[in-house]
Design a protein around this motif. Structure first.
Motif, short mmCIF file in Angstrom:
data_model
loop_
_atom_site.label_atom_id
_atom_site.label_comp_id
_atom_site.label_asym_id
_atom_site.label_seq_id
_atom_site.Cartn_x
_atom_site.Cartn_y
_atom_site.Cartn_z
N PHE A 125 0.83 -1.20 0.00
CA PHE A 125 0.00 0.00 0.00
C PHE A 125 0.87 1.26 0.00
O PHE A 125 0.53 2.25 -0.65
N GLY A 126 1.97 1.22 0.72
CA GLY A 126 2.88 2.35 0.71
C GLY A 126 3.52 2.56 -0.65
O GLY A 126 3.62 3.69 -1.15
N ARG A 127 3.98 1.47 -1.26
CA ARG A 127 4.63 1.56 -2.57
C ARG A 127 3.67 2.11 -3.63
O ARG A 127 4.01 3.05 -4.37
N VAL A 128 2.47 1.55 -3.68
CA VAL A 128 1.52 1.95 -4.71
C VAL A 128 0.92 3.31 -4.41
O VAL A 128 0.71 4.12 -5.32
N GLY A 129 0.70 3.60 -3.13
CA GLY A 129 0.18 4.92 -2.77
C GLY A 129 1.14 6.02 -3.13
O GLY A 129 0.74 7.08 -3.65
#
Length: 281
Positions: free
Chosen positions: A239-243
């Motif tokens: 979620f951090g990477r894609v966000g």
């Protein structure tokens, strides 16, 4: 009403998602608790008396020429704890964003959608305020409103603000058809980041997806991790990477980040994410 009970009640479970850092109370002190994130600008949080009900995440050091787009964040359970998603928010900020979370570090009580607008208003004012260490360092033309679960409902509520450049809905969806009028007011690209069929918000998010205004650029990503996502994993996990990539594309025009979402061979077109797209070019 099952989803509503979970969105309000997840605060207790959510307290175990992340570990809050030190409380900073200086009105404009540099962030210095424990910089983190995988981006080029290790980030941390601070508080300010000019925005007493929020927690501000930003690069611990501001390189010359770096201007920070604004990201206003609403927490799960509408909980007034600005460090509930600390690891994830540091990750976003480390890519060169000013991330403002509802609630003080380790705070209690509830938030509301107006607090997202308050965060944006504060950032705009700080960019021009004499004596502000952020004077001239904020890109006030680029604004994201985002939130998880109940915080996603807050983001929906204020997404009609003309300053909003993109909306991010995380593990969330409208609670009832009575709220669908908010979808009709959406005017900026929207990204959904949902935890797959096991996410209590999955059906609501998918229903919202089918009701979006015609022509609105939209992305739907489902990762089979459930309602609590990957926020507590190092750098916020997937979620951090894609966000961070979504924000880099929408608020910075980053071509490499765009390639994760657009095209037949996009970075998220194969692998664990299940994606859908509308009007993305």
């Amino acid at each position: 009403m099952k989803l509503k009970r979970l969105i309000r009640g997840v605060a207790t479970a959510g307290a175990g998602i992340v570990v809050a850092g030190a409380l900073l109370v200086a009105p404009a002190a540099p962030a210095h608790a424990a910089p983190g994130g995988s981006g080029p600008y290790p980030a941390d949080y601070e508080t300010t008396l000019r925005l007493p009900r929020h927690t501000v995440y930003r690069p611990a050091s501001l390189p010359t020429g770096l201007r920070l787009p604004i990201v206003a964040w609403g927490n799960g359970a509408c909980r007034a704890d600005g460090t509930l998603f600390e690891v994830f928010l540091k990750e976003l900020a480390s890519h060169g964003f000013l991330v403002i979370a509802n609630g003080r570090p380790g705070g209690t009580g509830s938030t509301d959608a107006q607090m997202l607008i308050d965060a944006v208003d504060w950032a705009v004012a700080e960019n021009s305020r004499l004596g502000s260490r952020l004077r001239g360092r904020i890109d006030t033309t680029k604004v994201a409103v985002m939130g998880q679960s109940c915080g996603g409902l807050e983001a929906y509520e204020v997404s009609d603000d003309p300053r909003v450049t993109t909306t991010g809905i995380w593990n969330s969806g409208m609670l009832s058809d009575a709220d669908n009028g908010q979808l009709a007011r959406l005017h900026a690209p929207i990204g959904y980041f949902i935890g797959g069929p096991s996410d209590i918000a999955y059906e609501n998010a998918m229903d919202d997806w089918g009701r979006l205004p015609a022509g609105l650029p939209a992305f739907m990503g489902n990762l089979d991790v459930g309602h609590l996502g990957t926020y507590s994993q190092p750098n916020g996990g997937e979620f951090g990477r894609v966000g961070a990539a979504w924000l880099k594309w929408q608020l910075k025009g980053d071509a490499a980040a765009k390639a994760m979402f657009v095209g037949t061979g996009c970075g998220l077109c194969s692998g664990p994410w299940q994606i859908m797209r509308k009007n993305l070019t």
